[in-house]
Design an enzyme around this catalytic site. Structure first.
Site, short mmCIF file in Angstrom:
data_model
loop_
_atom_site.label_atom_id
_atom_site.label_comp_id
_atom_site.label_asym_id
_atom_site.label_seq_id
_atom_site.Cartn_x
_atom_site.Cartn_y
_atom_site.Cartn_z
N ARG A 91 93.11 -17.32 131.43
CA ARG A 91 92.03 -16.34 131.43
C ARG A 91 90.70 -17.06 131.53
O ARG A 91 90.35 -17.89 130.68
CB ARG A 91 92.07 -15.48 130.16
CG ARG A 91 91.04 -14.36 130.16
CD ARG A 91 91.24 -13.40 129.00
NE ARG A 91 90.86 -13.97 127.74
CZ ARG A 91 91.04 -13.37 126.55
NH1 ARG A 91 91.66 -12.20 126.51
NH2 ARG A 91 90.66 -13.95 125.44
N THR A 130 88.07 -9.95 116.76
CA THR A 130 88.10 -11.34 117.22
C THR A 130 86.88 -11.64 118.07
O THR A 130 86.47 -10.80 118.88
CB THR A 130 89.38 -11.63 118.03
OG1 THR A 130 89.27 -12.90 118.68
CG2 THR A 130 89.62 -10.56 119.08
N THR A 138 86.71 -13.69 120.50
CA THR A 138 87.04 -14.14 121.84
C THR A 138 87.11 -13.00 122.85
O THR A 138 87.25 -13.24 124.04
CB THR A 138 88.39 -14.89 121.84
OG1 THR A 138 89.42 -13.97 121.47
CG2 THR A 138 88.36 -16.05 120.88
N GLY A 151 93.05 -11.60 116.94
CA GLY A 151 92.84 -12.11 115.60
C GLY A 151 94.08 -12.63 114.91
O GLY A 151 94.11 -12.75 113.68
N VAL A 202 94.94 -16.87 120.84
CA VAL A 202 93.91 -17.57 121.60
C VAL A 202 93.36 -18.70 120.74
O VAL A 202 93.80 -19.84 120.82
CB VAL A 202 92.77 -16.62 122.05
CG1 VAL A 202 91.82 -17.37 122.98
CG2 VAL A 202 93.33 -15.39 122.75
N CYS A 211 94.52 1.47 85.29
CA CYS A 211 94.46 0.03 85.58
C CYS A 211 95.59 -0.72 84.88
O CYS A 211 96.22 -1.61 85.47
CB CYS A 211 93.11 -0.54 85.13
SG CYS A 211 91.68 0.28 85.88
#
Length: 516
Positions: free
Chosen positions: A41, A136, A138, A172, A198, A437
């Site tokens: 890519r 992500t 990228t 991711g 990636v 809790c």
């Protein structure tokens, strides 16, 4: 050619990822580490440069007998003889690509939704690249983040129309989450054929080692994976098995690591001691890796969530996931503010929780239901019938592949296959701070010693806790909130020191199976 899609590498030639290294050398190293598919890519280089680089990469992949696919550019793929292409939703349409490349070419399509996936399958895609799973840097044109649940929805849908389309997910994915993504995205009808990465390889200083690590993680189940439990109704076994499980708790005295709100730390520690566990109250994520190795469990309670606290929670969650230690998430006040809603999303994306425990408002928020607004930490008025609660809890448990507990006058719990309603407890539990809790502390402690059926363990913890509350009042020692707390602690202690050794304590369990 028959393709192994298990570790699919997408290259990135940008300065921020590749740096000054040679792309071909990085890909060579990654292939040596076990990459099974390479997609070239490059959105910026000219055609001539793309062809030259693709030819170099093809020498590497051909030597390893794995396919080289070209992102988007059919002309480049045709010019240098690649095995196929990968096309996005905004690229050339698949039928045209097939006509130009021929039947033998591998053609993959990006799918971010069920509709896109179905169309790609119907058009004849060889595989789908499903995502984006997580955010992500990228890929800047991300339409939406779908998470493992979105991947599973796509897998479920396409399984009904085809059984010969391969699938990989992308977005991711790295060594810290690859097993969880594979585990949580698996549907009852289908599972991923691989994972596309990636940065996890391309940005690594050791691409060979990074690829080798990822291949190993892909090939093994995560340590937190649930063992397939019996189909036997818990209503029939808990009265016998419950005392045995609590006896194991007493014998082993497991560590229960509480990352909880400041209001209830003391009470939670006392509850843990009363039932036979060994509590530690630490919100310091830096020491979680050492604590996780001690064989105990983790409670993440976001009652007093802060930015620093969120970072510590994530650090601890990943440490316990890494060794398979049971984890419980209590999304206190999840729907009260935007900060809390964001914190829920961050924590759910950051690791795996064996149990999610919350009131109706909190579970609605975790499930992503619209309008799940809370006032403070209170659930607010219930808007769901018991059947609707059961359906929501079951669906969320199926989505997350874990156990979900919705607390209330009647508790509803499910692992996606089995769903139960529990009617034990006393109204005074709602009149003291931290009862919800510390129920989380109890369940997590029991999970630490009984992992073969986590739903049975969780139900055992609930019954121990709520039957003790009933006994605290019926014994005549509790007349209001102030006297209830010491009487309640005494009964927890009594059940584990007197009733459990005698094999009793769960005779009054009010639990029934719900078909949602």
């Amino acid at each position: 050619m028959k393709v192994d899609y298990s570790l699919y590498l997408v290259t990135d030639s940008t300065q921020g990822i590749l740096g000054d290294r040679d792309l071909t050398s990085v890909v060579q190293a990654a292939v040596e580490g076990g990459v099974t598919v390479v997609q070239y890519r490059d959105k910026t280089s000219g055609t001539a440069e793309l062809i030259r680089t693709a030819k170099k990469l093809h020498q590497v992949t051909k030597a390893a007998s794995i396919p080289l696919l070209i992102n988007d550019r059919l002309d480049v793929a045709l010019a240098m003889g690649a095995e196929g292409v990968h096309i996005g939703q905004d690229d050339i349409d698949l039928p045209t690509a097939r006509r130009l490349l021929g039947k033998a070419a591998i053609i993959g399509v990006t799918a971010n939704s069920v509709q896109e996936a179905v169309k790609a399958v119907e058009d004849g895609a060889d595989y789908l690249g499903i995502g984006t799973v997580y955010a992500t840097p990228t890929k800047e044109d991300t339409k939406s983040i779908i998470g493992p649940a979105g991947v599973r929805d796509i897998l479920t849908e396409i399984a009904a129309i085809s059984d010969n389309v391969a699938t990989v997910c992308i977005g991711g994915i790295n060594a810290s989450n690859i097993q969880r993504v594979l585990y949580q995205s698996q549907s009852r009808l289908n599972s991923l054929d691989g994972v596309a990465v990636v940065s996890a390889i391309m940005a690594s200083s050791d691409p060979t080692g990074a690829a080798r690590t990822l291949r190993s993680l892909i090939a093994t189940q995560p340590l937190f994976a649930t063992i397939q439990a019996s189909n036997a109704l818990i209503t029939n076994v808990v009265k016998i098995e419950g005392p045995r499980i609590i006896q194991a708790l007493v014998t082993q005295s497991p560590l229960c690591h509480n990352m909880t709100n400041l209001v209830v730390q003391n009470f939670a520690a006392n509850v843990a001691l009363a039932i036979g566990a060994s509590p530690i109250m630490s919100n310091n994520g830096a020491e979680a890796a050492d604590l996780a190795k001690l064989g105990g469990s983790l409670v993440v309670n976001m009652g007093t969530v802060t930015s620093d606290g969120l970072s510590n929670y994530l650090q601890a969650l990943r440490a316990y996931n890494a060794v398979g230690g049971p984890t419980l998430f209590d999304p206190v006040g999840a729907g009260a503010t935007q900060q809390r809603r964001d914190a829920v999303k961050t924590l759910m994306a950051g690791g795996y929780f064996d149990v999610i425990k919350g009131n109706e408002g909190e579970i609605k928020t975790v499930a992503g239901m619209a309008g799940a607004q809370q006032r403070g930490v209170d659930s607010g008025a219930s808007t769901l019938s018991l059947e609707e609660k059961a359906r929501l809890v079951q669906q969320l448990a199926t989505r997350e592949r874990n156990i979900v507990l919705m607390t209330g006058k009647v508790d509803v719990i499910s692992d996606g296959r089995r769903t139960y309603a529990i009617s034990n407890g006393h109204e005074l539990l709602g009149s003291i701070t931290g009862s919800g809790c510390t129920l989380g502390t109890t369940i997590a402690s029991v999970l630490a010693v009984h992992r073969s059926d986590k739903l049975l363990a969780a139900v055992t913890g609930i019954l121990l806790y709520e039957i003790a509350a009933e006994q605290a009042v019926s014994c005549g020692n509790a007349h209001g909130p102030g006297t209830f707390i010491p009487a309640f602690l005494d009964r927890l202690y009594h059940i584990r020191t007197v009733d459990v050794p005698a094999g009793t304590g769960f005779e009054n369990a009010k639990i029934k199976n719900i078909i949602a």
